[in-house]
Design an enzyme around this catalytic site. Structure first.
Site, PDB file in Angstrom:
ATOM      1  N   GLU A   1      47.026  48.147  38.170  1.00 52.78           N
ATOM      2  CA  GLU A   1      47.438  47.821  39.550  1.00 52.78           C
ATOM      3  C   GLU A   1      48.924  47.475  39.644  1.00 52.78           C
ATOM      4  O   GLU A   1      49.333  46.583  40.391  1.00 52.78           O
ATOM      5  CB  GLU A   1      46.568  46.667  40.091  1.00 52.78           C
ATOM      6  CG  GLU A   1      45.085  47.018  40.072  1.00 52.78           C
ATOM      7  CD  GLU A   1      44.149  45.873  40.462  1.00 52.78           C
ATOM      8  OE1 GLU A   1      44.640  44.805  40.886  1.00 52.78           O
ATOM      9  OE2 GLU A   1      42.923  46.057  40.355  1.00 52.78           O
TER      10      GLU A   1
ATOM     11  N   GLU B   1      38.113  50.510  38.873  1.00 59.32           N
ATOM     12  CA  GLU B   1      37.566  49.262  39.432  1.00 59.32           C
ATOM     13  C   GLU B   1      37.221  49.504  40.887  1.00 59.32           C
ATOM     14  O   GLU B   1      37.997  50.123  41.619  1.00 59.32           O
ATOM     15  CB  GLU B   1      38.615  48.139  39.434  1.00 59.32           C
ATOM     16  CG  GLU B   1      38.719  47.338  38.178  1.00 59.32           C
ATOM     17  CD  GLU B   1      39.696  46.160  38.326  1.00 59.32           C
ATOM     18  OE1 GLU B   1      39.688  45.471  39.373  1.00 59.32           O
ATOM     19  OE2 GLU B   1      40.461  45.947  37.388  1.00 59.32           O
TER      20      GLU B   1
END
Ligand code: BMA
Length: 396
Positions: free
Chosen positions: A221, A325
């Protein structure tokens, strides 16, 4: 494509013998063609030896794992769960009295099978702590990696390290990357951190004392601004350097059982991916983390767009891609999130797996569990022919 020196050398030898026969058998006018081809192959070999991947960094088992991952999309989508066997809603494995019995899992309790992909996190291993940031002991992680690998599961590991510059958590965005890179004041600290991870990775052995292959997914991320390695705290160039440094240090330490997974958060466009992507020889799997922070319709649009971006990249670079995710963060929404929001957006997407985040407690959970009101919808979701729990993955 990762080449192994040993197998490459064998094929070089056979090529040499074939060429000698060809030279003897073929008419002189074909000689030039044969010699040119031979020159190209030798030249390619010399060139490839100077790069990172070809330096024998992977074991046969790791190559086989990559092969399996590439084959999954022809059968369906493997289902993964973070910390699946370490704890769940209202239980923790370490509280069990008879710990040598088979490990528990919320997903198994609800569906009858373990997830195919099991995630663990290494955050705080760098600090010499006994437990990771979510209070899972590293001894337990190692034990569960060994048990679940034996059962055929794919193991993936994320890393939420503390901020080396401030001693804060991963979410402390004080600038650190610039200080970790060569010449920086925390460079030697970082080398020690990777040494500790290396010892751990090398300790993951199966019953035949062979290294267990695992997927390492650090610095995820990065296009968001919430981690110290993220967009708010370093430049894309620094980020790419950090990634390469990490790979090289692990390799220098003789760690050869890893596949590297690169996974940004929801991408605004393909260029955002390119900005941080460290290069083909440092990445084996690409992925993206997408949650429904902005509601389910945005979530579905994001999934469609992002998985299409990854699909195109993956085809270009010949690597598998995953939804690294996801999860339903808004419990107040519809009870059929699994079958009506997630499933339609991922089916036929080409991803090798979808991994949902951890089941910490009844307020912070992402896979279903016994008392979950969406349990039946989850069961319907995993019963889809193309959603593969461990029992189905083992048949591939
Ligand atoms: C986040 C949350 C945190 C956790 C972290 C690392 O998404 O679940 O509670 O510490 O992941 O697992």
């Amino acid at each position: 494509m990762h080449l192994n020196f040993d197998s490459f050398n064998i094929s070089m030898k056979s090529l040499h013998i074939i060429s000698l026969h060809a030279i003897r058998l073929l008419k002189p006018r074909f000689l030039g063609v044969v010699l040119t081809a031979l020159f190209c192959v030798i030249h390619a070999n010399v060139f490839s030896q100077s790069s990172f991947v070809t330096n024998n960094r992977q074991t046969i088992e790791t190559e086989q794992l990559l092969d399996l991952i590439k084959r999954i999309p022809t059968k369906g989508i493997a289902f993964g769960h973070q910390d699946a066997t370490a704890y769940g809603v209202n239980w923790k494995d370490e509280d069990r009295l008879i710990s040598f019995l088979s490990v528990k899992s919320d997903v198994k309790k609800v569906t009858g099978s373990y997830p195919s992909v099991i995630g663990f996190d290494l955050g705080h291993l760098e600090l010499d702590k006994k437990e990771n940031l979510d209070t899972v002991s590293f001894i337990l992680i190692k034990d569960h990696v060994q048990r679940m690998y034996r059962k055929g599961a794919i193991i993936t590991m994320s890393w939420h390290p503390n901020n080396p510059a401030s001693d804060g958590s991963s979410w402390d965005t004080s600038h650190a990357v610039t200080h970790i890179l060569e010449g920086g004041k925390y460079h030697s600290t970082y080398i020690q951190w990777i040494d500790k991870l290396s010892v751990f990775f090398k300790s993951l052995k199966d019953t035949h004392n062979k290294a267990i292959p695992v997927i390492f997914r650090p610095y995820h991320e990065m296009n968001g601004g919430w981690f110290w390695w993220g967009a708010a705290s370093c430049t894309p160039e620094e980020y790419r350097k950090l990634w390469k440094l990490t790979c090289k240090l692990l390799q220098k330490n003789g760690v050869n059982n890893l596949l590297f997974a690169f996974s940004p958060n929801t991408l605004a466009n393909p260029q955002e991916f390119d900005l941080y992507y460290p290069g083909d020889e440092f990445v084996d799997i690409i992925g993206v983390d997408i949650y429904n922070h902005n509601g389910d319709s945005t979530f579905m649009v994001d999934l469609n767009n992002n998985l299409a971006i990854l699909k195109k990249k993956a085809a270009e670079i010949d690597k598998p891609f995953v939804l690294s995710e996801t999860g339903n963060i808004s419990r107040s929404n519809k009870k059929d999130w699994w079958t009506q929001s997630l499933y339609p957006a991922i089916k036929n997407s080409g991803i090798a797996w979808v991994l949902v985040w951890r089941n910490a407690n009844y307020k912070h959970f992402f896979a279903s569990y016994e008392g979950d009101s969406a349990k039946n919808d989850f069961k319907n979701f995993v019963q889809s022919d193309d959603i593969l729990l461990l029992d189905q993955l083992k048949k591939i």
